[in-house]
Design an enzyme around this catalytic site. Structure first.
Site, PDB file in Angstrom:
ATOM      1  N   LYS A 129       0.504  -0.653  -0.044  1.00  0.00           N
ATOM      2  CA  LYS A 129       0.199  -0.255   0.064  1.00  0.00           C
ATOM      3  C   LYS A 129       1.081   1.543   0.206  1.00  0.00           C
ATOM      4  CE  LYS A 129      -4.098  -2.367   1.974  1.00  0.00           C
ATOM      5  NZ  LYS A 129      -4.044  -3.281   2.190  1.00  0.00           N
TER       6      LYS A 129
HETATM    7  C1  LIG Z   1      -4.645  -5.024   1.110  1.00  0.00           C
HETATM    8  C2  LIG Z   1      -3.260  -5.864   1.187  1.00  0.00           C
HETATM    9  C3  LIG Z   1      -3.900  -6.965   0.216  1.00  0.00           C
HETATM   10  C4  LIG Z   1      -4.885  -7.040  -0.440  1.00  0.00           C
HETATM   11  O1  LIG Z   1      -4.837  -5.975  -1.824  1.00  0.00           O
HETATM   12  P1  LIG Z   1      -6.279  -5.141  -2.330  1.00  0.00           P
HETATM   13  O2  LIG Z   1      -5.473  -4.374  -3.444  1.00  0.00           O
HETATM   14  O3  LIG Z   1      -7.364  -5.231  -1.419  1.00  0.00           O
HETATM   15  O4  LIG Z   1      -7.044  -5.948  -3.117  1.00  0.00           O
HETATM   16  C5  LIG Z   1      -3.049  -8.186  -0.126  1.00  0.00           C
HETATM   17  N1  LIG Z   1      -1.946  -8.389   0.700  1.00  0.00           N
HETATM   18  C6  LIG Z   1      -1.560  -7.362   1.400  1.00  0.00           C
HETATM   19  C7  LIG Z   1      -0.278  -7.535   2.617  1.00  0.00           C
HETATM   20  C8  LIG Z   1      -2.325  -6.154   1.538  1.00  0.00           C
HETATM   21  O5  LIG Z   1      -1.972  -5.450   2.633  1.00  0.00           O
END
Ligand SMILES: *Cc1c(COP(=O)(O)O)cnc(C)c1O
Length: 479
Positions: A129
């Site tokens: 993120k």
């Molecule tokens: C947020 C997250 C996901 C999922 O991603 P999306 O965009 O919500 O599908 C997968 N793995 C980790 C470690 C995350 O923090």
């Protein structure tokens, strides 16, 4: 309706025309990039999408294949920004955003045990993120400086998003951030990642309650339009358009590294999926012209998306707790963007399907649409036992440690080992699962070193709307 906009190469080039953003539900008059970013969720409750998608031709793909991550991000984003930020300044904002990453390639590829991993966890909070939220923070700051104003972000987190959002805006003068987490119910590392950030504009709140309580408090606050306007409240959640746009960059980057610019070469990706943002970014990259073969939606036991790809029915189920908690989601907030394109960009049709979902807890697509879905995505749901076995076998073969989310991606694509797996978090963020799998912990990356010894600041509140309002009022009055 979707006339292609062709990228023009060369210094000083500009996208033809200004890019406008509209809502999947049809109720937002076209807005520019800055306004779309500041709006986040469409004012009609829909998700913002660009009116047209830029098309990237073969010459462009070849020319881009050896660019740095930052240079590539600039090329991809320029037409989407549509003149809202001078190109030279956009370049500086991008450079500054990725300077906080500890790997020079930003999102490097890594081979282990016969698989290729796209490592997305070299940012300040060790999960993918950061790729979008570092840039989003800098763009917010740029627009607030340019146009005047202040932004007070309020959000609830069950783990990763809260810290990534805090790191995206820490220390920024026109921004305050209030992040609510359920007291004692996020992992110790996740809690420390948030509460050790001591900048004056960062306000951590531990709520005596559950994540649902936190989310409910935030929703209630946002429904009070008077409070929202008076305090310039904004959200940082998974539906901001910039989250999607920034994430398309690493698909282009990985393709360039693997293909060397050979446009006949297709690459497949397996994407650990929760809110459907990351895998939608891959779908978007393909729609823009990137030679992607298969896109695998990898889910844990919370398999709403895998079921949808199998039978065309999107039906809410119960949320299960798993070893990959960032994917413990039933209703994927970015799904509406995909639905919009699946329904030929018809907001009326989107609203009708969403009304079905609201009324009955499920929506169905017709057989022709299901064929399209199955052409767009493969999908698999992976159990906790399979996740642990994958972490173990990868470690035993290669010494490489997978985070549980990444392991879900590896299992979901094991029938096609040439598939690139998106490594969404550093394993040290999820050492409980790692310990269970291999009997040891993953060593911390630079971002997590010394975390448990740093001083913390956090306010504890009851799960009460009145307490939260009083706290925000007081904190903002004190500035
Ligand atoms: C947020 C997250 C996901 C999922 O991603 P999306 O965009 O919500 O599908 C997968 N793995 C980790 C470690 C995350 O923090």
């Amino acid at each position: 309706m979707c006339a292609p906009l062709v990228f023009e190469l060369g210094a000083g080039r500009s996208a033809r025309g200004v890019m406008h953003y509209i809502s999947t539900r049809g109720g937002v008059a076209p807005v520019g990039f800055a306004e779309a970013l500041m709006m986040g969720l469409g004012t009609d409750g829909g998700l913002l999408v660009p009116e047209r998608l830029p098309q990237v031709d073969a010459d462009c793909l070849r020319a881009w294949s050896d660019l740095s991550f930052q240079a590539l991000a600039l090329e991809i984003m320029t037409p989407f920004v549509g003149g809202d930020i001078p190109r030279s300044h956009l370049a500086r904002l991008i450079d500054r955003s990725y300077a906080s990453f500890s790997h020079p390639a930003v999102t490097p590829l890594r081979e282990a045990a016969g698989r290729t991993y796209l490592e997305l966890f070299h940012g300040p909070t060790a999960a993918f993120k950061d790729v979008a939220l570092q840039l989003l923070g800098n763009l917010f700051e740029y627009f607030l400086e340019r146009d005047g104003g202040q932004l007070n972000i309020v959000g609830a987190t069950s783990g990763d998003t809260g810290s990534a959002a805090i790191y995206g805006v820490r220390g920024k003068p026109r921004i305050n951030i209030f992040i609510l987490h359920p007291k004692g119910r996020v992992s110790p590392v996740q809690e420390r990642q948030m509460t050790t950030v001591l900048d004056a504009n960062v306000h951590n709140i531990a709520v005596r309650g559950t994540f649902d309580d936190c989310q409910h408090l935030v929703k209630t606050l946002f429904r009070d339009l008077d409070f929202k306007a008076r305090h310039s409240l904004g959200a940082v959640n998974s539906i901001n358009w910039l989250r999607i746009l920034a994430q398309t960059v690493y698909y282009f980057y990985a393709w360039g590294q693997i293909s060397g610019g050979d446009t006949a070469r297709q690459v497949s990706f397996a994407v650990p999926t929760g809110n459907f943002g990351d895998v939608f970014a891959g779908w978007l990259a393909r729609r823009m012209g990137l030679p992607i073969d298969r896109l695998v939606i990898a889910t844990n036991r919370n398999d709403i998306l895998a079921r949808f790809v199998a039978d065309g029915r999107y039906a809410k189920g119960e949320v299960f707790h798993t070893l990959s908690p960032a994917m413990d989601i039933q209703v994927a907030s970015n799904f509406e963007r995909y639905l919009y394109y699946l329904l030929d960009q018809d907001p009326g049709a989107v609203c009708a399907k969403l009304a079905d979902l609201e009324a009955t807890g499920q929506l169905d697509v017709d057989p022709a649409q299901l064929r399209q879905v199955q052409a767009d995505f493969a999908a698999a749901a992976v159990s906790d036992a399979q996740t642990l076995a994958q972490i173990r076998s990868t470690y035993e073969t290669s010494g490489y440690i997978l985070c549980p989310h990444t392991a879900v991606g590896a299992v979901a694509s094991r029938d096609a080992p040439e598939t690139v797996v998106l490594a969404t978090a550093h394993p040290a963020k999820f050492n409980e699962a790692v310990r269970e799998a291999i009997g040891r912990e993953a060593p911390p990356p630079p971002a997590l070193e010394g975390l448990m010894d740093k001083p913390v600041r956090c306010t504890e509140l009851g799960a009460s709307d009145a307490e939260l309002r009083a706290h925000i009022d007081a904190a903002l009055a004190a500035i």
